[in-house]
Motif scaffolding. Sequence first.
Motif, short mmCIF file in Angstrom:
data_model
loop_
_atom_site.label_atom_id
_atom_site.label_comp_id
_atom_site.label_asym_id
_atom_site.label_seq_id
_atom_site.Cartn_x
_atom_site.Cartn_y
_atom_site.Cartn_z
N THR A 1 0.82 -1.20 0.00
CA THR A 1 0.00 0.00 0.00
C THR A 1 0.86 1.26 0.00
O THR A 1 1.83 1.36 0.75
CB THR A 1 -0.91 0.02 1.24
N ILE A 2 0.51 2.21 -0.85
CA ILE A 2 1.13 3.53 -0.81
C ILE A 2 0.27 4.40 0.10
O ILE A 2 -0.91 4.61 -0.17
CB ILE A 2 1.23 4.13 -2.23
N LYS A 3 0.86 4.90 1.17
CA LYS A 3 0.06 5.58 2.19
C LYS A 3 0.17 7.09 2.17
O LYS A 3 -0.70 7.78 2.71
CB LYS A 3 0.48 5.07 3.58
N ASP A 4 1.23 7.62 1.59
CA ASP A 4 1.46 9.07 1.65
C ASP A 4 1.39 9.69 0.26
O ASP A 4 1.98 9.17 -0.69
CB ASP A 4 2.83 9.36 2.28
N PHE A 5 0.68 10.83 0.19
CA PHE A 5 0.48 11.51 -1.08
C PHE A 5 0.73 13.01 -0.92
O PHE A 5 0.55 13.56 0.17
CB PHE A 5 -0.96 11.29 -1.57
N GLU A 6 1.16 13.63 -2.00
CA GLU A 6 1.38 15.07 -1.99
C GLU A 6 0.06 15.80 -2.27
O GLU A 6 -0.76 15.34 -3.07
CB GLU A 6 2.39 15.45 -3.07
N VAL A 7 -0.14 16.92 -1.61
CA VAL A 7 -1.28 17.78 -1.92
C VAL A 7 -0.95 18.55 -3.19
O VAL A 7 0.08 19.22 -3.28
CB VAL A 7 -1.58 18.76 -0.77
N GLU A 8 -1.79 18.40 -4.20
CA GLU A 8 -1.61 19.15 -5.44
C GLU A 8 -2.88 19.95 -5.71
O GLU A 8 -3.96 19.38 -5.82
CB GLU A 8 -1.31 18.23 -6.61
N HIS A 9 -2.72 21.26 -5.77
CA HIS A 9 -3.87 22.15 -5.94
C HIS A 9 -4.99 21.79 -4.96
O HIS A 9 -6.13 21.52 -5.34
CB HIS A 9 -4.33 22.17 -7.39
N GLU A 10 -4.60 21.76 -3.70
CA GLU A 10 -5.48 21.66 -2.53
C GLU A 10 -6.09 20.27 -2.32
O GLU A 10 -6.84 20.06 -1.39
CB GLU A 10 -6.60 22.70 -2.61
N LYS A 11 -5.77 19.29 -3.18
CA LYS A 11 -6.38 17.97 -3.05
C LYS A 11 -5.32 16.87 -3.19
O LYS A 11 -4.31 17.04 -3.85
CB LYS A 11 -7.45 17.77 -4.12
N LEU A 12 -5.61 15.72 -2.56
CA LEU A 12 -4.72 14.57 -2.67
C LEU A 12 -4.98 13.78 -3.95
O LEU A 12 -4.08 13.10 -4.46
CB LEU A 12 -4.88 13.65 -1.46
N MET A 13 -6.21 13.86 -4.44
CA MET A 13 -6.54 13.17 -5.68
C MET A 13 -7.61 13.94 -6.45
O MET A 13 -8.57 14.44 -5.85
CB MET A 13 -7.02 11.73 -5.43
N HIS A 14 -7.41 14.05 -7.75
CA HIS A 14 -8.42 14.61 -8.64
C HIS A 14 -8.95 13.45 -9.48
O HIS A 14 -8.17 12.69 -10.05
CB HIS A 14 -7.82 15.68 -9.54
N LEU A 15 -10.27 13.33 -9.57
CA LEU A 15 -10.87 12.28 -10.39
C LEU A 15 -11.70 12.93 -11.48
O LEU A 15 -12.64 13.68 -11.21
CB LEU A 15 -11.76 11.36 -9.54
N ILE A 16 -11.32 12.67 -12.72
CA ILE A 16 -12.06 13.17 -13.87
C ILE A 16 -12.93 12.05 -14.41
O ILE A 16 -12.46 10.93 -14.62
CB ILE A 16 -11.10 13.66 -14.98
N VAL A 17 -14.21 12.33 -14.61
CA VAL A 17 -15.17 11.35 -15.11
C VAL A 17 -15.75 11.88 -16.42
O VAL A 17 -16.29 13.00 -16.45
CB VAL A 17 -16.31 11.10 -14.11
N VAL A 18 -15.65 11.11 -17.50
CA VAL A 18 -16.26 11.52 -18.76
C VAL A 18 -17.02 10.36 -19.37
O VAL A 18 -16.63 9.19 -19.23
CB VAL A 18 -15.23 12.04 -19.79
N SER A 19 -18.14 10.67 -20.04
CA SER A 19 -18.78 9.66 -20.87
C SER A 19 -17.92 9.46 -22.11
O SER A 19 -17.16 10.35 -22.49
CB SER A 19 -20.19 10.12 -21.26
N ASN A 20 -18.02 8.31 -22.73
CA ASN A 20 -17.09 8.02 -23.82
C ASN A 20 -17.34 8.84 -25.09
O ASN A 20 -16.49 8.87 -25.98
CB ASN A 20 -17.08 6.52 -24.14
N ASP A 21 -18.50 9.54 -25.16
CA ASP A 21 -18.69 10.48 -26.27
C ASP A 21 -18.32 11.90 -25.85
O ASP A 21 -18.47 12.85 -26.63
CB ASP A 21 -20.14 10.44 -26.79
N LEU A 22 -17.81 12.05 -24.61
CA LEU A 22 -17.33 13.31 -24.05
C LEU A 22 -18.45 14.35 -23.86
O LEU A 22 -18.17 15.53 -23.63
CB LEU A 22 -16.20 13.91 -24.90
N SER A 23 -19.69 13.92 -23.90
CA SER A 23 -20.79 14.86 -23.66
C SER A 23 -20.97 15.15 -22.18
O SER A 23 -21.58 16.17 -21.81
CB SER A 23 -22.10 14.33 -24.25
N TYR A 24 -20.48 14.26 -21.32
CA TYR A 24 -20.58 14.46 -19.87
C TYR A 24 -19.18 14.56 -19.28
O TYR A 24 -18.29 13.78 -19.64
CB TYR A 24 -21.33 13.31 -19.21
#
Length: 269
Positions: A73-96
């Motif tokens: 397990t990787i337990k330590d993460f750097e804060v990047e732009h105020e967050k530890l993780m950014h999750l981008i979600v897109v529909s496969n036609d990129l409409s969402y």
Amino acid sequence: MKKLMLILSTITLIGLSGCGNNGHHTESNHHGMNHEKKEKEKQTKVSFTFNQNPKSGENSELVIKVKDSEGKTIKDFEVEHEKLMHLIVVSNDLSYFDHIHPEYKGDGLFTITPNFPSGGKYTLYADFVPKDSAKTVKTKTIQVLGSERSPVVLKEDQHQTKVVAGKEISFKTDELTTNKDITLSFTIKDEKSKKPIRNLQPYLGAIGHVVAISEDTKNYLHVHPMNEDSTGPEAKFMTSFPKSGMYKIWGQFQQNGQKFTVDFTVKVK
């Protein structure tokens, strides 16, 4: 002016099972990313698991687990732009498109409940920095149950000005060719008065953020602004497109505590 932060990630998709794949990343801010960090990034493994089959209109918790090449397990993460993780979600036609931030539970475990407005295929991009490692992006394509909408055909925008949330936003770029530094400029005015907006607030620690994804969803770019401390009306970003083709670009900004997102579709030669 703070140093430009540019993250370019070229990604090969994976199937519905298994862990997130390794991506190739190019950093232009010259933070001295050494060979050891690059190797750590390549070896990082991510699993994406839902507590039930995701279905549109229903809450399905997503668990993201981060491990190293040996399964530790990787337990330590750097804060990047105020967050530890950014999750981008897109529909496969990129409409969402959605840009959300999983909650860190400790022990390499992140959780979040994404919103899926309809059934169909979606691609998830987990964007994070393990401590003492490089910028890392892992991706997974999933099938969401539920009624599917007709796919939206991606077309190049003929007009480079759009109105969103009472703002008139103009978009301008250099000549769009591959493997060349390209400046992306957003100019933001009030829709009614046409006056330049000069009181943009920091969104995640900067004037704005840009995400660009290719039509086939295999190329992902997360770009931070050149003029991070600006408050408008202009926000400039610099990036490089790895391959020709159609890309959808989302710019995210904030004014008076309200986030707004504008998108433009471009063709890279």
